[in-house]
Design a protein around this motif. Sequence first.
Motif, short mmCIF file in Angstrom:
data_model
loop_
_atom_site.label_atom_id
_atom_site.label_comp_id
_atom_site.label_asym_id
_atom_site.label_seq_id
_atom_site.Cartn_x
_atom_site.Cartn_y
_atom_site.Cartn_z
N TYR A 62 12.50 -6.41 -3.25
CA TYR A 62 11.29 -6.27 -2.41
C TYR A 62 10.06 -6.79 -3.15
O TYR A 62 9.26 -7.57 -2.62
N LYS A 63 9.92 -6.38 -4.41
CA LYS A 63 8.77 -6.80 -5.22
C LYS A 63 8.78 -8.31 -5.46
O LYS A 63 7.73 -8.96 -5.46
N LYS A 64 9.99 -8.87 -5.70
CA LYS A 64 10.10 -10.31 -5.93
C LYS A 64 9.63 -11.10 -4.71
O LYS A 64 8.95 -12.13 -4.85
N ALA A 65 9.98 -10.62 -3.52
CA ALA A 65 9.56 -11.30 -2.30
C ALA A 65 8.04 -11.28 -2.16
O ALA A 65 7.42 -12.30 -1.81
N LEU A 66 7.44 -10.13 -2.42
CA LEU A 66 5.98 -10.02 -2.33
C LEU A 66 5.31 -10.96 -3.33
O LEU A 66 4.35 -11.67 -3.01
N GLU A 67 5.83 -10.95 -4.56
CA GLU A 67 5.24 -11.78 -5.62
C GLU A 67 5.29 -13.25 -5.26
O GLU A 67 4.30 -13.98 -5.42
N GLU A 68 6.45 -13.71 -4.78
CA GLU A 68 6.60 -15.13 -4.45
C GLU A 68 5.74 -15.52 -3.25
O GLU A 68 5.36 -16.69 -3.11
N ALA A 69 5.42 -14.56 -2.40
CA ALA A 69 4.58 -14.84 -1.23
C ALA A 69 3.10 -14.67 -1.54
O ALA A 69 2.25 -14.89 -0.67
N GLY A 70 2.80 -14.27 -2.78
CA GLY A 70 1.40 -14.08 -3.17
C GLY A 70 0.77 -12.84 -2.55
O GLY A 70 -0.44 -12.78 -2.36
N ILE A 71 1.62 -11.83 -2.26
CA ILE A 71 1.12 -10.59 -1.66
C ILE A 71 1.07 -9.51 -2.74
O ILE A 71 2.03 -9.30 -3.47
N ALA A 72 -0.04 -8.84 -2.85
CA ALA A 72 -0.22 -7.81 -3.87
C ALA A 72 0.71 -6.63 -3.60
O ALA A 72 0.85 -6.18 -2.46
N PHE A 73 1.34 -6.14 -4.66
CA PHE A 73 2.20 -4.97 -4.54
C PHE A 73 1.36 -3.71 -4.40
O PHE A 73 0.40 -3.51 -5.14
N ARG A 74 1.73 -2.87 -3.44
CA ARG A 74 1.00 -1.61 -3.22
C ARG A 74 1.98 -0.45 -3.39
O ARG A 74 2.88 -0.25 -2.57
#
Length: 343
Positions: free
Chosen positions: A204-216
Amino acid sequence: MVTIKDVAKLANVAPSTVSRVIANNPRISEKTKRRVREVMEELGYHPNFQARNLASKSSKSIGVIMPNSTYHAFQNPFFPEVLRGISMNAHENLFGIYLSTGSTEEEIHEEIVSMVQGRRVDGIVMLYSRVNDQSMRYLHECQFPFTVVGRPYENEDRVTFVDNDNIYITKQVTNYLIQLGHRDVAIIGGSKEFVVTLDRINGYKKALEEAGIAFRPEYIVHEDSTKNSIKTAVTSLMGLPSPPTGIVAMDDMVAYEATSHLEKLGLLVPNNISIVGFNNLMLSEHSKPPLTSVDTSTYELGYQAANCLIEKIKEPSMLAKRITIPTKFIERKSCARRGTHNI
């Protein structure tokens, strides 16, 4: 030949204490464990239950260990399905099945020790992989045949296990929601005690990171396998200043409960929020709306775990192996493009 009595005498403890140390019983102090283990090493004493079983008649049974027998065996359809796979392979190889009955981690560990030392089974399938699991460590140290459904937390290269690629598939599921326009995606369900939860959060975190979305961090909510906790999770998520518009549920059962509580909050799936589950349970096709889910090939997980175990029983020198069971993404009606949402 060095015996358990020799170890007990030199360590100045009772033979029963040595047995408990071998079983890694938590009631024995670390100081005593260290002393007994030092004597075992000094005398060259290595308990080998595998050799004992070979010297006696095979039980022609395999033990199956669930993470929490009382709840999971009767509440979550994942476990009957994985058991069906194990049972089919065991039947083909003329093996019986011995199910665990413990309801706590300590009870489960004691039962595993009893299975091994009592020679009640020829090998064990563990239907979970727990972080820092004393039972898996015990089985590994005493060289008793076992396989795991799930990636081991430690000794990954030396333990035979069957699993899905949970990091990859959760990354793909999260990407699916992101591609639908959801940048506020939460993940709910699963206990931090289990490796599968950690792997899925990693994906889940990898997907956010690659999409440039900040982890919350507030978008990750764990549950304790009760309906009330899922209700609390959903309520807290939707009460955030920026509530999620997409949810990755660790299990279809979690997704069903989440959908129900969202409806009570006046939020409809997928009109207001999209949701994806895991395991593709039979009911998912017929739920309202039909649930988008990842088919983890649950039956095959069980079948292959039993197959690997029986191979190990028949050929104890066989090297550890990892089998990755492919998954299939089943797209249904529980997700919609972000443009149609009204939160």
